[in-house]
Design an enzyme around this catalytic site. Structure first.
Site, PDB file in Angstrom:
ATOM      1  N   CYS C 170       0.305  -6.725  13.758  1.00 52.69           N
ATOM      2  CA  CYS C 170       0.899  -5.923  12.688  1.00 52.69           C
ATOM      3  C   CYS C 170       0.550  -4.447  12.762  1.00 52.69           C
ATOM      4  O   CYS C 170       1.020  -3.673  11.938  1.00 52.69           O
ATOM      5  CB  CYS C 170       0.533  -6.516  11.341  1.00 52.69           C
ATOM      6  SG  CYS C 170       1.206  -8.179  11.171  1.00 52.69           S
ATOM      7  N   HIS C 310      -1.049   0.275   4.081  1.00 54.47           N
ATOM      8  CA  HIS C 310      -0.566  -0.976   4.668  1.00 54.47           C
ATOM      9  C   HIS C 310      -0.007  -1.841   3.531  1.00 54.47           C
ATOM     10  O   HIS C 310       1.055  -2.406   3.644  1.00 54.47           O
ATOM     11  CB  HIS C 310      -1.712  -1.675   5.399  1.00 54.47           C
ATOM     12  CG  HIS C 310      -1.313  -2.931   6.097  1.00 54.47           C
ATOM     13  ND1 HIS C 310      -0.412  -2.945   7.137  1.00 54.47           N
ATOM     14  CD2 HIS C 310      -1.675  -4.230   5.893  1.00 54.47           C
ATOM     15  CE1 HIS C 310      -0.247  -4.200   7.550  1.00 54.47           C
ATOM     16  NE2 HIS C 310      -0.992  -4.985   6.817  1.00 54.47           N
ATOM     17  N   GLU C 321      -8.239  -2.547   1.753  1.00 51.44           N
ATOM     18  CA  GLU C 321      -7.708  -1.234   2.051  1.00 51.44           C
ATOM     19  C   GLU C 321      -8.155  -0.203   1.017  1.00 51.44           C
ATOM     20  O   GLU C 321      -8.529   0.931   1.360  1.00 51.44           O
ATOM     21  CB  GLU C 321      -6.195  -1.399   2.024  1.00 51.44           C
ATOM     22  CG  GLU C 321      -5.476  -0.309   2.642  1.00 51.44           C
ATOM     23  CD  GLU C 321      -3.987  -0.588   2.676  1.00 51.44           C
ATOM     24  OE1 GLU C 321      -3.503  -1.573   2.082  1.00 51.44           O
ATOM     25  OE2 GLU C 321      -3.314   0.213   3.288  1.00 51.44           O
ATOM     26  N   LYS C 342       6.148  -1.511   1.649  1.00 51.48           N
ATOM     27  CA  LYS C 342       6.407  -2.945   1.836  1.00 51.48           C
ATOM     28  C   LYS C 342       6.891  -3.567   0.530  1.00 51.48           C
ATOM     29  O   LYS C 342       7.503  -4.630   0.535  1.00 51.48           O
ATOM     30  CB  LYS C 342       5.151  -3.662   2.330  1.00 51.48           C
ATOM     31  CG  LYS C 342       4.764  -3.284   3.754  1.00 51.48           C
ATOM     32  CD  LYS C 342       3.625  -4.153   4.281  1.00 51.48           C
ATOM     33  CE  LYS C 342       3.184  -3.715   5.666  1.00 51.48           C
ATOM     34  NZ  LYS C 342       2.395  -2.471   5.692  1.00 51.48           N
ATOM     35  N   HIS C 347       7.482  -6.803   4.937  1.00 52.94           N
ATOM     36  CA  HIS C 347       6.523  -6.611   6.025  1.00 52.94           C
ATOM     37  C   HIS C 347       7.153  -7.106   7.325  1.00 52.94           C
ATOM     38  O   HIS C 347       7.219  -8.310   7.570  1.00 52.94           O
ATOM     39  CB  HIS C 347       5.252  -7.391   5.705  1.00 52.94           C
ATOM     40  CG  HIS C 347       4.133  -7.174   6.696  1.00 52.94           C
ATOM     41  ND1 HIS C 347       4.263  -6.396   7.818  1.00 52.94           N
ATOM     42  CD2 HIS C 347       2.860  -7.650   6.708  1.00 52.94           C
ATOM     43  CE1 HIS C 347       3.121  -6.407   8.492  1.00 52.94           C
ATOM     44  NE2 HIS C 347       2.253  -7.160   7.836  1.00 52.94           N
ATOM     45  N   PHE C 406      -3.524  -9.148  12.063  1.00 57.72           N
ATOM     46  CA  PHE C 406      -4.156 -10.331  12.632  1.00 57.72           C
ATOM     47  C   PHE C 406      -4.758  -9.951  13.992  1.00 57.72           C
ATOM     48  O   PHE C 406      -4.141  -9.241  14.781  1.00 57.72           O
ATOM     49  CB  PHE C 406      -3.129 -11.446  12.852  1.00 57.72           C
ATOM     50  CG  PHE C 406      -2.713 -12.152  11.591  1.00 57.72           C
ATOM     51  CD1 PHE C 406      -3.102 -11.684  10.344  1.00 57.72           C
ATOM     52  CD2 PHE C 406      -1.940 -13.299  11.645  1.00 57.72           C
ATOM     53  CE1 PHE C 406      -2.720 -12.344   9.189  1.00 57.72           C
ATOM     54  CE2 PHE C 406      -1.549 -13.966  10.489  1.00 57.72           C
ATOM     55  CZ  PHE C 406      -1.932 -13.497   9.268  1.00 57.72           C
TER      56      PHE C 406
END
Lengths: 84, 414, 423
Positions: C170, C310, C321, C342, C347, C406
């Site tokens: 990502c 993010h 975050e 997002k 996403h 990830f």
């Protein structure tokens, strides 16, 4: 439906998350927390998903988080199996 | 200015053997490790031979917990990383966490794992897809697992350029060192064999359908009829030379002296292919003239058209028969993202032992290929610098120049 | 080493809610969400049945029948974005020296959609382990090896320099733009087509996120499912799309009097070396990436005027975050608008980092901070200014854009207004 035994659960755990060299799954683990067995969140999810696939027991998200030991899993699955 | 990056550790998982020394001795003896595919019932497929790393077993070598959550490709990379770190004498826990990076190449990701889960999905339904599919199939799985396993918190990356990607991982490792890291785990592995993985490969039309392992992969031969795929690769520990010295590294295999990557124009443009330019740029960056290069590890695609293009570039840059050329991948098949990193490992061992490994299976070199191909027997030769060529499907070209650690040339510092 | 400065001079976007940078920016500034019940396949049997889909017709976007046959949806997105970015940059193809032009494209899952579709054919819907290779289509190998996506962008732009696909899950999008900027800064290329693409709305991807309960199951209310920083958030919403940029040497851009949206002034990535999917709540490694990226840009934390987060909308991400922003920016984190697009476009895995760079560049261009949609009641642990619902007009000179993925990847990028001079 047949009862889920600790040995069944052991083999399911091995399939789900393999075996950590430092932990003896054949030992007395029934009241050891999955955390102490070095199960991370993914391993617990994988185990829950295998219970569902192989034993037909759906473990809802909110319940999965409360099943902290092998005994809790056996009790939950076998209670549900008895009702079915 | 940073000092030139050096390679201080090698880990090999290859059809030719597990570990750098086993691979090296099998390679010098010309042992072909290509055979009928055994990982699955392959008799039914038009392509039936491959280089399988059959001695590799995950159990006992990969931590038990990681086995079910990672693909065969990652298993091999984890063991190769163990080997490479041990070879380099590095204890990651003793080095600053942000100064160790991981940059690997992948080409097809977790092919076998992915097929198993996608089969579960389509034959049984979405609830049968396991929790690890999300972390095992994608191309970043290997870098992520290596970073976690060794506590490496520096820059981490994953590059994909089919066979050319492994050289790119070394170039990127060099950039990471320039930015202040001291060590990068680099290179790559590949495990492309599952029935669907093979089916995808067959569709490229470049593979050999010859069922006899001795005849299947013959680059530069008049009978060249395609390539054979293989599994495995090499993980390389790349360090800043000064940092390696400072920690008392016992071995320095070689220096990454130059790298360049180019891309072939679309055929319709009529523009010339770009492989020659990659070779020339890499040599220029290394500060070497063609005459300084002692050996070329060829890409050796194994199809007449691609072989000719490479032979012509080598002859044009180095002169007719101007440099020894070898393709030890004729013993392993093409390992995709693992291939060129294995070539780099092999070239470094050739440097160490002053001997060139042979190309096997070439009975009749195409007469007008003006290359000095090292065939069948190893050739004693002092190796001060080596050029590794890699081409990736679709037009990717990469060239990497390695220099011997004790060589007086200065290329590579930038 | 003397590093060259990097200008962003062209933007191309394919995103849910509209194709092209104009439609994209209108969606963001209106605070509209593009999430709906999945229409691309029958998702009735899945836990999460919603996604932010692109209404994308490749023929309408100018791709030929041959290109459409050859390309996965992700490749189509990338090529359409590339063409828009090149046109936007004002570069004439004859201005490009092929050997000095590169491509760095990001993608997390490559051509998964085509790989799955073709798997179903050759396996007769997963009947057995062995599959029938005689049903394999000619382009199947290109789908297996996602570098084919970067090759398509190279063909679309005439690039013959370094061409690479970056696949760091990502954070692929931010990493690919960072990689491209580096090629220019070090002098390996003068122009780079950099960006990312992903088209992951297919059964296998939806199923794999179902299995780890990462995606939102708010199936009865898709428009409000993606709710970053909100107390009621329950996972991310899958999206798709692409963004591609023309990056070039700033001096070169100035010589040709190009419009410069912004400069790529800093970039860093770190691994958390903790867990493939889990995040420690302290945000330590992301904070380190932010620190290094600001350092590279020679900026103090106080200079940051907008944080493009993010903000995936998972429980752990948004806290992680928020902690990282406080750790790296200190008190200034509380004074800085933070938003997650997002909430509107979902996403799109590897693509979203590039799409967020597009939003960041446009925020500088238009002096407008896009909002976080669906933020009704903030999580008490998320206590920054997340710009709820409504876009905010204010000059933006320095944007910090971050990503987390990830594998433990934590990436930060600093974009600055053109010509912003720092000490």
């Amino acid at each position: 439906m047949k009862e889920l035994t600790l040995d069944d659960l052991r083999s399911l755990m091995r399939l789900s998350a393999g075996e950590d060299e430092s932990i003896d799954l054949d030992g007395d683990i029934i009241d050891t927390t999955f955390k102490d067995l070095a199960y991370d969140s993914l391993a617990v999810l994988e185990m829950a998903s295998r219970l569902e696939r192989d034993w037909g027991v759906i473990v809802p998200d909110e319940v999965a988080a409360t099943l902290e030991t092998p005994r809790a899993v056996l009790d939950y699955v076998n209670e549900r199996a008895a009702v079915n | 200015m940073t000092t030139a990056p050096v390679i201080t550790g090698i880990g090999v998982i290859a059809p030719t053997g597990l570990g750098a020394e086993a691979h090296w001795s099998a390679t010098l003896s010309g042992t072909r490790a290509i055979d009928t595919i055994r990982r699955f019932e392959s008799g039914y497929y038009p392509v039936r031979v491959a280089g399988e790393a059959r001695n590799f077993v995950a159990t006992g070598n990969v931590p038990g917990r990681l086995i079910p959550q990672t693909d065969h490709w990652t298993h091999m990379a984890l063991v190769a990383t163990d080997m490479a770190l041990a070879d380099a004498g590095v204890d990651p826990s003793a080095l600053p966490e942000y100064e160790m990076g991981v940059v690997t190449a992948s080409s097809a990701g977790g092919v076998e794992f992915g097929q198993r889960e996608i089969q579960e999905l389509w034959s049984k339904g979405p609830r049968h897809v396991g929790a690890y599919q999300s972390i095992a199939w994608f191309y970043a799985a290997t870098t992520g697992q290596i970073s976690i396993r060794y506590g490496m918190r520096g820059p981490c990356g994953v590059v994909v350029a089919e066979q050319a990607g492994a050289l790119e991982s070394l170039a990127q490792a060099r950039r990471v060192l320039e930015d202040g890291a001291r060590l990068v785990v680099s290179g790559g592995t590949e495990a492309p064999f599952s029935p669907y993985g093979l089916t995808c490969q067959i569709s490229n039309g470049l593979m050999s359908t010859q069922g006899d392992p001795a005849l299947a992969y013959r680059p530069f031969d008049t009978g060249a009829n395609g390539y054979v795929a293989g599994e495995g690769g090499a993980i390389l520990i790349v360090e800043d030379a000064a940092s390696a010295r400072a920690r008392g590294a016992e071995k320095v295999y070689g220096v990454i002296a130059g790298h360049a990557a180019t891309f072939d124009p679309a055929p319709a443009t009529g523009r010339p292919p770009a492989l020659r330019r990659a070779v020339e740029l890499a040599l220029a960056e290394a500060g070497l003239a063609p005459g300084d290069v002692d050996v070329v590890f060829a890409d050796a695609a194994g199809t007449p058209e691609l072989d000719r293009a490479e032979a012509e570039v080598i002859a044009a840059v180095f002169g007719a028969h101007g440099v020894p050329v070898t393709a030890p991948k004729t013993m392993t098949g093409r390992l995709y993202a693992g291939g060129p990193s294995l070539d780099v490992a092999t070239a470094l061992l050739a440097m160490r032992d002053s001997v060139l490994p042979p190309t096997v299976g070439v009975a009749e070199l195409v007469p007008d290929y003006e290359i000095d191909l090292v065939r069948d027997e190893p050739r004693p030769c002092r190796v001060r610098s080596a050029l590794i060529i890699a081409r990736g499907y679709g037009g990717f070209n990469a060239a990497l120049v390695l220099r011997a650690p004790n060589s007086t040339a200065t290329g590579g510092d930038r | 080493m003397n590093r060259r400065r990097v200008a962003l001079t062209g933007i191309g976007v394919v995103a849910p809610g509209g194709t092209g940078r104009k439609a994209f920016w209108e969606l963001l500034t209106a605070g509209r969400t593009a999430t709906r019940t999945i229409s691309m396949f029958d998702a009735g049997a899945f836990r999460s049945r919603i996604a932010a889909e692109c209404d994308f017709d490749p023929a309408v976007e100018g791709l030929s029948a041959r290109e459409i046959r050859r390309m996965d949806r992700a490749a189509q997105f990338a090529v359409v974005s590339t063409r828009e970015a090149l046109a936007d940059s004002g570069l004439d193809p004859s201005d490009l020296e092929p050997m000095r032009t590169g491509v760095t494209l990001g993608s997390a899952v490559g051509c998964t959609m085509s790989l799955e579709e073709e798997y179903v054919v050759v396996s007769d819907s997963g009947r057995g382990w062995l599959v029938d290779s005689s049903y394999g289509v000619p382009h199947l190998y290109g789908h297996l090896v996602p570098s084919s996506l970067a090759a398509e962008v190279a063909w679309a732009s005439g690039a013959e320099g370094q061409v690479t696909l970056i696949s760091t899950g990502c954070t692929s999008g931010l990493d690919a733009v960072g990689y491209g900027a580096r090629l220019i800064a070090e002098g390996s290329a003068d122009v780079v087509l950099a960006g990312a693409t992903d088209a992951p709305i297919s059964p296998i991807t939806v199923a794999c996120f179902d299995a780890i309960k990462a995606t939102s199951p708010r199936n009865d209310d898709p428009a409000h499912a993606s709710r970053p920083f909100d107390r009621e958030r329950n996972g991310f919403v899958l999206g798709e799309g692409a963004a591609v940029f023309v990056l070039e040497d700033l001096e070169r851009a100035r010589r040709r009097e190009a419009h410069v949206y912004c400069e790529i002034a800093g970039y860093a990535t770190r691994g958390n070396a903790y867990h493939m999917t889990g995040l420690k709540p302290d945000g330590r490694e992301m904070a380190e990436a932010i620190r290094v990226a600001l350092d590279q840009a020679r900026l103090n934390p106080d200079a940051v005027g907008y944080i493009n987060a993010h903000g995936s909308g998972t429980k752990q991400n948004d806290r992680h975050e928020t902690a990282a922003f406080k750790r790296s920016l200190g008190e200034h984190a509380y004074r800085t608008p933070v938003s997650s697009i997002k909430s509107m476009v979902g996403h799109s895995l590897g693509a979203i980092g590039a799409i967020e760079v597009a939003a960041s560049a446009l925020a500088i261009e238009h002096g407008t901070v896009p909002p976080t949609a669906n933020l009704e009641t903030p999580d008490p642990e998320c206590d920054l200014d997340y710009v709820p619902h409504v876009a905010r007009e204010q000059p933006v000179d320095v944007v910090l854009s971050v990503g987390s993925g990830f594998g433990g990847f934590q990436t930060a990028m600093v974009l600055t207004a053109p010509g912003l001079e720092v000490a």
